[in-house]
Design a protein around this motif. Structure first.
Motif, PDB file in Angstrom:
ATOM      1  N   TYR A   1       0.862  -1.186   0.000  1.00  0.00           N
ATOM      2  CA  TYR A   1       0.000   0.000   0.000  1.00  0.00           C
ATOM      3  C   TYR A   1       0.890   1.225   0.000  1.00  0.00           C
ATOM      4  N   PHE A   2       0.623   2.128  -0.906  1.00  0.00           N
ATOM      5  CA  PHE A   2       1.376   3.381  -0.972  1.00  0.00           C
ATOM      6  C   PHE A   2       0.372   4.516  -1.053  1.00  0.00           C
ATOM      7  N   THR A   3       0.893   5.733  -1.118  1.00  0.00           N
ATOM      8  CA  THR A   3      -0.040   6.845  -1.304  1.00  0.00           C
ATOM      9  C   THR A   3      -0.674   6.720  -2.685  1.00  0.00           C
TER      10      THR A   3
ATOM     11  N   LEU B   1       3.036  -2.121  15.142  1.00  0.00           N
ATOM     12  CA  LEU B   1       3.356  -2.552  13.779  1.00  0.00           C
ATOM     13  C   LEU B   1       3.364  -4.088  13.723  1.00  0.00           C
ATOM     14  N   ALA B   2       4.022  -4.683  14.704  1.00  0.00           N
ATOM     15  CA  ALA B   2       4.091  -6.153  14.732  1.00  0.00           C
ATOM     16  C   ALA B   2       2.710  -6.752  14.935  1.00  0.00           C
ATOM     17  N   LEU B   3       1.925  -6.124  15.815  1.00  0.00           N
ATOM     18  CA  LEU B   3       0.587  -6.653  16.100  1.00  0.00           C
ATOM     19  C   LEU B   3      -0.284  -6.641  14.844  1.00  0.00           C
ATOM     20  N   ALA B   4      -0.195  -5.529  14.109  1.00  0.00           N
ATOM     21  CA  ALA B   4      -1.002  -5.435  12.878  1.00  0.00           C
ATOM     22  C   ALA B   4      -0.622  -6.568  11.928  1.00  0.00           C
ATOM     23  N   GLN B   5       0.670  -6.867  11.826  1.00  0.00           N
ATOM     24  CA  GLN B   5       1.105  -7.928  10.909  1.00  0.00           C
ATOM     25  C   GLN B   5       0.642  -9.300  11.394  1.00  0.00           C
ATOM     26  N   LEU B   6       0.701  -9.491  12.716  1.00  0.00           N
ATOM     27  CA  LEU B   6       0.265 -10.787  13.262  1.00  0.00           C
ATOM     28  C   LEU B   6      -1.210 -11.001  12.978  1.00  0.00           C
ATOM     29  N   LYS B   7      -1.985  -9.923  13.127  1.00  0.00           N
ATOM     30  CA  LYS B   7      -3.422 -10.038  12.898  1.00  0.00           C
ATOM     31  C   LYS B   7      -3.702 -10.347  11.447  1.00  0.00           C
ATOM     32  N   CYS B   8      -3.039  -9.584  10.569  1.00  0.00           N
ATOM     33  CA  CYS B   8      -3.289  -9.762   9.139  1.00  0.00           C
ATOM     34  C   CYS B   8      -2.877 -11.147   8.675  1.00  0.00           C
ATOM     35  N   SER B   9      -1.828 -11.683   9.281  1.00  0.00           N
ATOM     36  CA  SER B   9      -1.351 -12.974   8.784  1.00  0.00           C
ATOM     37  C   SER B   9      -2.209 -14.124   9.280  1.00  0.00           C
ATOM     38  N   GLY B  10      -3.188 -13.841  10.126  1.00  0.00           N
ATOM     39  CA  GLY B  10      -4.089 -14.901  10.587  1.00  0.00           C
ATOM     40  C   GLY B  10      -3.514 -15.707  11.736  1.00  0.00           C
ATOM     41  N   THR B  11      -2.314 -15.352  12.194  1.00  0.00           N
ATOM     42  CA  THR B  11      -1.692 -16.183  13.233  1.00  0.00           C
ATOM     43  C   THR B  11      -2.424 -16.062  14.567  1.00  0.00           C
ATOM     44  N   ILE B  12      -3.077 -14.908  14.776  1.00  0.00           N
ATOM     45  CA  ILE B  12      -3.788 -14.759  16.046  1.00  0.00           C
ATOM     46  C   ILE B  12      -5.005 -15.690  16.065  1.00  0.00           C
ATOM     47  N   SER B  13      -5.659 -15.812  14.905  1.00  0.00           N
ATOM     48  CA  SER B  13      -6.784 -16.766  14.845  1.00  0.00           C
ATOM     49  C   SER B  13      -6.292 -18.183  15.071  1.00  0.00           C
ATOM     50  N   VAL B  14      -5.101 -18.494  14.530  1.00  0.00           N
ATOM     51  CA  VAL B  14      -4.568 -19.855  14.705  1.00  0.00           C
ATOM     52  C   VAL B  14      -4.293 -20.098  16.191  1.00  0.00           C
ATOM     53  N   LEU B  15      -3.756 -19.071  16.840  1.00  0.00           N
ATOM     54  CA  LEU B  15      -3.468 -19.186  18.275  1.00  0.00           C
ATOM     55  C   LEU B  15      -4.748 -19.502  19.040  1.00  0.00           C
TER      56      LEU B  15
ATOM     57  N   GLU C   1     -13.073  -4.251  13.106  1.00  0.00           N
ATOM     58  CA  GLU C   1     -11.688  -4.698  13.004  1.00  0.00           C
ATOM     59  C   GLU C   1     -11.092  -4.201  11.695  1.00  0.00           C
ATOM     60  N   GLN C   2     -11.912  -4.336  10.629  1.00  0.00           N
ATOM     61  CA  GLN C   2     -11.467  -3.872   9.316  1.00  0.00           C
ATOM     62  C   GLN C   2     -11.183  -2.367   9.368  1.00  0.00           C
ATOM     63  N   GLU C   3     -12.126  -1.641  10.019  1.00  0.00           N
ATOM     64  CA  GLU C   3     -11.956  -0.194  10.134  1.00  0.00           C
ATOM     65  C   GLU C   3     -10.646   0.128  10.851  1.00  0.00           C
ATOM     66  N   ARG C   4     -10.389  -0.662  11.908  1.00  0.00           N
ATOM     67  CA  ARG C   4      -9.182  -0.415  12.686  1.00  0.00           C
ATOM     68  C   ARG C   4      -7.943  -0.632  11.818  1.00  0.00           C
ATOM     69  N   ARG C   5      -7.987  -1.747  11.030  1.00  0.00           N
ATOM     70  CA  ARG C   5      -6.841  -2.015  10.162  1.00  0.00           C
ATOM     71  C   ARG C   5      -6.683  -0.907   9.142  1.00  0.00           C
ATOM     72  N   ASP C   6      -7.828  -0.497   8.543  1.00  0.00           N
ATOM     73  CA  ASP C   6      -7.777   0.592   7.563  1.00  0.00           C
ATOM     74  C   ASP C   6      -7.114   1.808   8.192  1.00  0.00           C
ATOM     75  N   HIS C   7      -7.543   2.083   9.431  1.00  0.00           N
ATOM     76  CA  HIS C   7      -7.049   3.269  10.104  1.00  0.00           C
ATOM     77  C   HIS C   7      -5.542   3.152  10.379  1.00  0.00           C
ATOM     78  N   GLU C   8      -5.148   1.965  10.871  1.00  0.00           N
ATOM     79  CA  GLU C   8      -3.731   1.773  11.171  1.00  0.00           C
ATOM     80  C   GLU C   8      -2.877   1.904   9.927  1.00  0.00           C
ATOM     81  N   LEU C   9      -3.415   1.330   8.827  1.00  0.00           N
ATOM     82  CA  LEU C   9      -2.696   1.388   7.565  1.00  0.00           C
ATOM     83  C   LEU C   9      -2.544   2.836   7.102  1.00  0.00           C
ATOM     84  N   ALA C  10      -3.666   3.562   7.206  1.00  0.00           N
ATOM     85  CA  ALA C  10      -3.643   4.961   6.793  1.00  0.00           C
ATOM     86  C   ALA C  10      -2.659   5.738   7.657  1.00  0.00           C
ATOM     87  N   LEU C  11      -2.653   5.429   8.959  1.00  0.00           N
ATOM     88  CA  LEU C  11      -1.727   6.115   9.859  1.00  0.00           C
ATOM     89  C   LEU C  11      -0.277   5.855   9.463  1.00  0.00           C
ATOM     90  N   ARG C  12       0.009   4.595   9.136  1.00  0.00           N
ATOM     91  CA  ARG C  12       1.388   4.259   8.753  1.00  0.00           C
ATOM     92  C   ARG C  12       1.781   5.002   7.493  1.00  0.00           C
TER      93      ARG C  12
END
Ligand SMILES: Nc1ncnc2c1ncn2[C@@H]1O[C@H](COP(=O)(O)OP(=O)(O)OP(=O)(O)O)[C@@H](O)[C@H]1O
Ligand SMILES: [Mg+2]
Length: 1238
Positions: free
Chosen positions: A462-464, A679-693, A1003-1014
């Protein structure tokens, strides 16, 4: 302030999670005070708060954590990261955190040896362990394997891939010639396909799937590389601070003078295609080796770029050698370098308007004539032809003869520049294809049985400004995410269900809807794009409008103005679209979509390169493959080609065994020793590893079919074991290996292992004969031992039976004895009864003699009379004894005679006594009178007690009647409810669905927001908040309305304020409102606690017996009717309970509750093994039952309700102080409701 000071994790925008303690319970959230005072207090929704352990975590496998939640998971990663332990597992998935520095010995040859043949989990987590598992799975299951390495740009995918390949090629022996070639492929691919971006100095701008092929003996026999989507736009333009592909700089920095002269090479700032960044990567030594004349101005001013693993000068020499090892001759290498240089020179050809041309054509500018000459020389084409092909386009008119008339259409400056760029991109990308082809030729595989494929493909981007490349990459990531979800989450859960393992289900976001949006056959974005390209005058705005029209109400597709990033909101509707990807929303700018989707050159350029004299270029553009021949309607677009390629890849992945590596980028500054939690948390969530946990809290990641396991061992089984059924054999094996029962579970067809038990699993799955024979020996030993135990048991049983027979014999003798006795007694009973009867008279005479002794006169007469009677008795007895046949009548007549004499004597005696007794009689009567008096008093007391008993019975009957009435009322209610149940059920399900959707959207909104923030942080942009997602649930709306109508708005009240109001307020309505709100919050808090409990303390902290809590759980939530205030009363209950984990004799206990109106006022627990627990509302609320009386279901429980005095008796007996305000009117002033003990 709460007394409950459990340590928790609370969400933090920067750290991901920080530690703190709950200090306030609000309406929808808790207030948490961080333990580290540098953070401010915060109020968070309870979904953002998780329980915490006291000390820091350090576990190899995250499934071993005491608390399985995302916060402890993150904490574990962080703690380990700072200890240089960059790898962890989540079940069988490896998480790799990029250290951005070399960790000593982590990848040394000795480490490779150490991991050889060792199970996952036996040694610390490592990429080598995953590679070794893949090799062993391939060997055991006879199935090719894939290792999917994913993560965002700079997370370490390519580095991990390199280490994996190193292991795959080196694990058995030192690498042979084929292995060396496979390893050599990497520097070549990286030179041509990697570039410096703002996110990664060595970013792979293409995807690859590298297959290492093995023969039946698991020896490497060859390899094959598939590549995907080289980023072509980079060849002509780069963003600021980004570079073109490394090879251009390597050639300029490292080529020897002779080659430089041949290729006419200068310095980076001589070339327009290198304008993004003109600095080399060099270290102190190589910086000296590059002559100043080869360095750009910028480089000379700022010095070289630095990266531990990139060096343009050195890498040119490495590349040259690697190409040589791959079998390329010097001439072939020169051919490749020439094309690379040609691209650079081609980029320098500029155009200018022809002053007097009316058709608006252009010509090559004078200043770039030299570049034109060099380019044509390097490409082996005629200079004039190149010039013509660049500034004009050939068109064939439809009419006019067999082939139509050929028309030369002059191009405008921008069209000529586009044509030039298209040529450069085509040459470079085909060169890249060719290089991959050459590598593949050098590592052919003929005798391959299986392969291990490693997938390294760009992560979610994702870029500008996002264009077609990002669109394709993100589509690919959606597909991979879907594969992961299906493979790990969906199929896994279905398997558990099929096998009857009873594992609780978890929910995860299914991204099928996004994939549909992109690839649907009829109206997917790819299809719409291809259709647009086939129109006579394709336009991006029409295409964009079509996309919006086709998916107007789709949640996943939005207009650019719905983006969170301010920069996107300025785009017009027909300039772009926003896709809500699983990892966050990305806004695509569609301006270049049509051009980028079509990589065909225009006919004159294509003809030119097809007929060139450069042999390499000729092979890149074979004649007959021209797009112009196929025509516009049959062209194969980049998108559809990629879709097909991806389809093939997915097919391969689905057929293979799969292993996942999730790479995590610890910070965006690309530096070591810095871990940005969020940053790490967002990646863990996106990768589905938290659901696996979450799934693995109760899941079983490793499994094998009984039948497979059995057939694996069949060949080494001795005859006595071969006949065992597969399941029995497996059971015997598990018993013999002494595996703990909680580590594995038998399903219907398979046996499953808990996370972290891979070593045990692998022990039985290792198919080397030595290990198998050892296990079989153990099974045999176990079988013999168990059979021995069985025979010993048999012998014991026989002994027991013998003892039983002896015992029964004894019993029979006793029975015989008793029977004989009975018969004898029956026969002789009349005689000895007769004797007894007559003998009794002798007893009477004793009394007569005794009385006579008290006579003052006539005593001797009486004595001789008695002696007479003695004689008569003795005679009669003698007669009976001597005559066994004597009749009853004879005995009776003898008795009557003796008795008559006796009576006569007694009459005599009585007469004599009468006078003597006269005086005594008076005294006796008086005593009787006294006794009667006492009896009457006792009777009266008894009557009083009985009256009380009747009263208690009446009260109990009243309770029972009330309960029955409640029961009848409930039944009636239930009948009514049943009628409405179907509708209600439907509504509830819909609400649950809405709720889940709402949560996912949040959750999606939160990710969108975090992504936009980054993004905003990276580009100094601004983020704007979208309006909050509206929850459509009717129920919630109704509740909100109801809340609005309530007299008191308590939502802003603090927990402590509510409690104070309950204790002090005199306003009955306010009091009741406070109590409801107070208990509602307690319920929310306890529900949170239950969800976040530690894994070892499941049954503790219950505030009411389980039966009560379950009754409440089954009930739909109730809204308390307001009339409660008037009708409320004190009621008392007692129910027994069982403690699940207490020793047997102390399991049972009694639970007492006193409800004041709807809420508990006093509570008491009586245990066998510990002192009673007495709790009072107002002081001990956190430990007391938080449910309303109605919710507990106690009023409907037969025999549960008791009387006030019964409760009080127990209460006081156990040390409770009297409850003074009971007499006050029900639910009156607050003191009565939440009375504190005084
Ligand atoms: N295991 C590791 N040890 C040391 N450094 C590492 C390791 N993994 C990654 N790095 C560092 O991180 C940088 C980026 O890693 P890499 O190129 O593998 O990322 P990537 O995920 O492939 O990114 P992209 O998607 O952009 O290609 C590397 O250049 C290297 O400096
Ligand atoms: Mg990479």
């Amino acid at each position: 302030m709460l007394e409950d000071t459990q340590l928790v994790w609370v969400r933090d925008a920067a750290e991901g999670y920080i530690q703190g303690r709950i200090t306030e319970i609000g309406t929808k959230e808790f207030e948490v005070t961080p333990t580290d005072r540098k953070y401010p207090k915060r109020t968070c929704h309870f979904d953002d708060i998780h329980s915490s352990c006291d000390g820091p975590q350090d576990h190899d496998d995250n499934c071993e954590l005491m608390l399985l939640n995302e916060a402890t998971f993150l904490d574990n990663l962080k703690t380990r990261y700072y200890k240089d332990k960059i790898y962890t597992y989540v079940a069988n998935i490896l998480i790799a955190v990029n250290p951005y520095r070399e960790i000593k010995e982590l990848y040394a040859p000795d480490t490779i040896k150490k991991y050889n043949g060792r199970s996952l989990g036996e040694l610390p987590p490592h990429v080598f362990a995953v590679a070794d598992k893949a090799i062993r799975d391939m060997r055991v299951y006879k199935l090719s394997q894939s290792i999917i390495v994913s993560g965002e740009s700079g997370a370490g995918k390519t580095e991990s891939t390199k280490y994996l390949l190193k292991y795959l090629c080196y694990s058995h022996d030192s690498a042979g010639p084929i292995e060396t070639k496979i390893l050599d492929a990497n520097p070549v691919l990286e030179a041509f396909g990697n570039a410096k971006t703002t996110r990664n100095n060595n970013s792979s701008r293409f995807g690859k799937f590298i297959e290492v092929h093995y023969d039946a003996k698991c020896q490497v026999v060859g390899g094959y590389i598939s590549h995907y989507l080289l980023e072509k736009s980079r060849i002509c333009t780069q963003s600021a601070e980004e570079r073109n592909y490394h090879v251009f700089y390597m050639l300029l920095a490292g080529a020897p003078q002779q080659l430089r002269d041949k290729l006419n090479l200068g310095k980076p700032d001589d070339y327009r295609y290198l304008s993004g960044c003109t600095q080399y990567f060099a270290n102190a030594k190589t910086e000296q080796l590059i002559p100043g004349s080869q360095k750009s101005k910028n480089h000379q001013q700022k010095g070289p770029l630095k990266d531990p693993i990139i060096d343009d000068y050195q890498h040119f020499h490495n590349l040259d050698k690697a190409l040589g090892r791959l079998g390329l001759s010097d001439a072939e290498k020169l051919g490749i370098y020439s094309l690379v240089a040609a691209v650079l020179h081609l980029g320098n050809i500029a155009f200018e308007e022809i002053p007097d041309d009316v058709r608006g054509g252009c010509q090559v500018s004078e200043s770039s004539e030299q570049s034109l000459t060099i380019t044509s020389g390097l490409l082996g084409v005629d200079q004039t032809e190149l010039r013509t092909a660049l500034v004009s386009r050939v068109m064939q008119s439809k009419g006019g003869g067999f082939k139509g008339t050929v028309i030369m259409v002059p191009l405008k400056i921008y069209e000529a520049s586009n044509a030039r760029d298209a040529l450069a991109k085509a040459i470079y990308s085909r060169l890249f294809d060719r290089i991959v082809g050459l590598i593949n030729q050098s590592i052919p595989f003929q005798a391959s049985n299986f392969y291990i494929g490693v997938l390294d493909i760009a992560g979610f981007e994702y870029f500008t400004v996002n264009s077609f490349e990002q669109f394709c990459i993100n589509y690919c990531n959606e597909k991979l995410q879907k594969f992961f979800n299906d493979n790990i989450l969906k199929n896994e859960q279905e398997l558990y269900k099929r096998e009857g393992l009873n594992v609780p289900e978890i929910t995860f976001t299914d991204n099928q809807d996004i994939i549909e949006l992109i690839e649907a056959k009829s109206n997917g974005i790819f299809t719409l794009l291809d259709e647009e390209s086939k129109l006579p005058k394709p336009s991006y705005s029409h295409f964009t409008a079509e996309v919006h029209k086709s998916w107007s109400n789709h949640y996943r597709l939005g207009l650019p103005r719905s983006s969170r990033l301010k920069a996107h909101r300025t785009l017009r509707d027909e300039e772009g679209f926003l896709v809500r990807h699983f990892a966050g929303a990305v806004c695509y700018n569609t301006e270049q979509f049509i051009e980028k989707n079509n990589d065909a050159l225009h006919a004159s350029l294509e003809g030119l390169v097809q007929e060139c004299e450069n042999p390499l270029l000729q092979t890149l553009f074979p004649s007959g493959s021209s797009a112009s021949i196929r025509g516009k309607l049959n062209f194969i677009s980049v998108g559809s080609k990629f879709k097909t390629q991806l389809g093939e890849l997915m097919e391969k992945l689905e057929q293979n065994g799969t292993n996942f590596i999730r790479c995590i980028k610890p910070n965006s500054k690309m530096i070591d020793r810095q871990f940005e939690g969020s940053l790490a948390l967002a990646q863990l969530k996106c990768s589905g590893t938290i659901s696996v946990l979450e799934l693995m809290e109760h899941g079983y990641p490793s499994r094998v079919l009984f039948a497979d396991l059995y057939s694996m061992y069949k060949s080494v089984l001795p005859p006595e074991l071969v006949s065992l059924p597969a399941r029995t054999f497996c059971e015997a094996m598990f018993q013999s290996l002494n595996l703990s029962a909680k580590d594995f579970k038998f399903g219907i067809t398979k046996v499953f292992f808990r996370p972290g038990k891979f070593v045990e699993f692998d022990r039985i799955m290792r198919s080397d004969p030595e290990n198998m024979l050892a296990i079989v020996a153990k099974v045999k030993k176990w079988l013999i031992r168990s059979r021995w135990v069985k025979s010993a048991l048999g012998a014991l049983c026989v002994i027991k039976l013998r003892n039983r027979i002896i015992y029964r014999n004894k019993c029979v003798l006793v029975a015989q004895r008793i029977a004989r006795g009975f018969l004898a007694r029956k026969q002789h009973r009349p005689r000895y009864q007769g004797i007894g009867k007559i003998n009794k008279i002798r007893m009477n005479t004793l009394k007569t003699l005794e009385i006579a002794s008290g006579l003052k006169m006539g005593r001797d007469e009486i004595v001789s009379g008695v002696n007479d009677i003695y004689r008569q008795i003795d005679d009669a007895i003698m007669k009976i004894k001597l005559n066994p046949r004597i009749t009853q009548r004879e005995m009776d007549s003898m008795y009557t005679v003796v008795m008559a004499n006796m009576n006569k004597l007694t009459v005599d005696l009585n007469t004599k006594l009468k006078e003597q007794q006269q005086a005594e009689e008076q005294e006796r009567l008086r005593k009787i009178q006294e006794a009667l008096e006492a009896e009457r008093a006792a009777k009266e007391a008894e009557e009083l007690r009985q009256r009380e008993e009747v009263e208690n019975k009446r009260l109990k009957a009243e309770i029972e009647t009330r309960r029955k009435a409640a029961e009848v009322q409930r039944l009636r209610q239930e009948e009514e409810d049943r009628r409405a149940a179907l509708a209600l059920q439907e509504q509830l399900e819909k609400e649950a669905k809405d709720d889940a959707k709402y949560r996912q959207q949040l959750e999606q909104e939160r990710r969108d927001h975090e992504l936009a923030l980054r993004l905003a942080n990276e580009s100094n942009g601004q983020v704007e908040d979208s309006p909050p997602v509206i929850r459509k649930s009717e129920n919630v709306r109704a509740q909100q309305q109801a809340l609005g109508k309530q007299k008191y708005d308590l939502s802003k009240w603090k927990y402590s304020e509510l409690r104070d109001a309950i204790n002090t307020s005199c306003d009955i309505e306010l009091l009741e409102a406070c109590r409801q709100e107070f208990h509602r919050r307690l319920k929310v808090y306890h529900a949170w606690k239950a969800k976040n409990r530690k894994r070892t303390t499941m049954d503790e902290n219950e505030r009411a017996p389980r039966s009560v809590m379950e009754a409440a759980f089954k009930q739909p939530p109730l809204v308390q009717p307001i009339q409660e205030i008037v009708t409320a009363q004190h009621r008392y209950f007692r129910i027994p309970f069982m403690r699940a984990n207490a020793p047997d004799n102390t399991k049972r206990g009694l639970w007492y509750a006193h409800f004041d109106g709807q809420w508990i006022a006093r509570q008491m627990e009586l245990h066998a093994d510990k002192p009673p627990i007495l709790l009072v509302a107002g002081t001990d609320d956190m430990q007391m039952c938080e449910l309303s009386l109605e919710e507990t279901g106690l009023t409907r429980k037969r025999g549960a309700e008791i009387l006030e005095h019964e409760f009080n008796r127990e209460w006081e007996r156990n040390g409770g102080k009297a409850y003074k305000n009971l007499g006050a009117k029900p639910n009156g002033p607050a003191a009565a409701a939440m009375q504190k003990q005084q």
